[in-house]
Write an enzyme that holds these catalytic residues in place. Structure first.
Site, PDB file in Angstrom:
ATOM      1  N   ASN A   1       0.854  -1.188   0.000  1.00 31.82           N
ATOM      2  CA  ASN A   1       0.000   0.000   0.000  1.00 31.82           C
ATOM      3  C   ASN A   1       0.890   1.238   0.000  1.00 31.82           C
ATOM      4  O   ASN A   1       1.880   1.296   0.726  1.00 31.82           O
ATOM      5  CB  ASN A   1      -0.896   0.000   1.236  1.00 31.82           C
ATOM      6  CG  ASN A   1      -1.874  -1.149   1.243  1.00 31.82           C
ATOM      7  OD1 ASN A   1      -2.408  -1.522   0.196  1.00 31.82           O
ATOM      8  ND2 ASN A   1      -2.115  -1.722   2.406  1.00 31.82           N
TER       9      ASN A   1
ATOM     10  N   VAL B   1       1.079   2.641   7.974  1.00 32.98           N
ATOM     11  CA  VAL B   1       2.390   2.741   8.624  1.00 32.98           C
ATOM     12  C   VAL B   1       3.391   3.243   7.592  1.00 32.98           C
ATOM     13  O   VAL B   1       3.628   2.583   6.569  1.00 32.98           O
ATOM     14  CB  VAL B   1       2.836   1.380   9.195  1.00 32.98           C
ATOM     15  CG1 VAL B   1       4.232   1.489   9.787  1.00 32.98           C
ATOM     16  CG2 VAL B   1       1.841   0.885  10.245  1.00 32.98           C
TER      17      VAL B   1
ATOM     18  N   HIS C   1       6.604  -1.551   3.346  1.00 34.75           N
ATOM     19  CA  HIS C   1       6.511  -2.975   3.689  1.00 34.75           C
ATOM     20  C   HIS C   1       5.660  -3.709   2.667  1.00 34.75           C
ATOM     21  O   HIS C   1       4.770  -3.124   2.044  1.00 34.75           O
ATOM     22  CB  HIS C   1       5.907  -3.153   5.086  1.00 34.75           C
ATOM     23  CG  HIS C   1       4.600  -2.440   5.282  1.00 34.75           C
ATOM     24  ND1 HIS C   1       4.535  -1.084   5.531  1.00 34.75           N
ATOM     25  CD2 HIS C   1       3.322  -2.869   5.233  1.00 34.75           C
ATOM     26  CE1 HIS C   1       3.279  -0.720   5.654  1.00 34.75           C
ATOM     27  NE2 HIS C   1       2.508  -1.783   5.463  1.00 34.75           N
TER      28      HIS C   1
END
Ligand code: 5GP
Ligand code: ZN
Length: 117
Positions: free
Chosen positions: A90, A99, A103
């Site tokens: 994302n 966040v 990742h």
């Protein structure tokens, strides 16, 4: 190594916040998502604090390659390599990134919703 003292994933990488770590090496840490959306939901996180894919530099290119190598190994380890899985990164507002430490989500163990979007 670039880190951000206020970043939750930097704290997990440093072991300052407990998490279910399933792989760690010099480049990445992989741990189970605290709020899994499927039987397997693993986050593959570079140890370097890179906020998002827009902040990814040409020099960071080996990090991405390594992330995909670890995804391959973890998928085998989780027994989802053959049945398949979804890899998600994302990014930004439209991607609903929560966040701000880049990742990959490795999600599998069930058939995913289709089509995406
Ligand atoms: P994003 O929306 O940024 O792509 O996804 C962030 C993910 O991190 C979410 O799936 C969320 O459940 C997970 N997450 C947030 N805080 C923590 C935490 O403290 N520990 C773990 N293991 N996962 C977290
Ligand atoms: Zn970070």
């Amino acid at each position: 190594m670039t880190t951000d003292p206020d970043c939750i994933f930097c704290k997990i990488v440093a072991g300052e916040i407990p998490s279910d770590v399933i792989h760690e090496d010099k480049v990445v840490t992989a741990f189970r998502d605290i709020n899994p959306v499927a039987p397997t939901h693993i986050l593959i996180v570079p140890k370097k604090h890179i906020p998002d894919n827009n902040a990814f530099t040409d020099e960071d290119e080996p990090i991405a390659g390594h992330m995909f190598t670890i995804v391959r190994d973890l998928a085998r380890q989780e027994g989802i390599a053959e049945t398949g899985y979804r890899l998600i990164m994302n990014t930004g507002e439209h991607g609903h990134q929560e966040v701000m430490h880049m990742h990959l989500h490795l999600i599998g163990g069930q058939s995913m919703q289709h089509p995406m979007g």
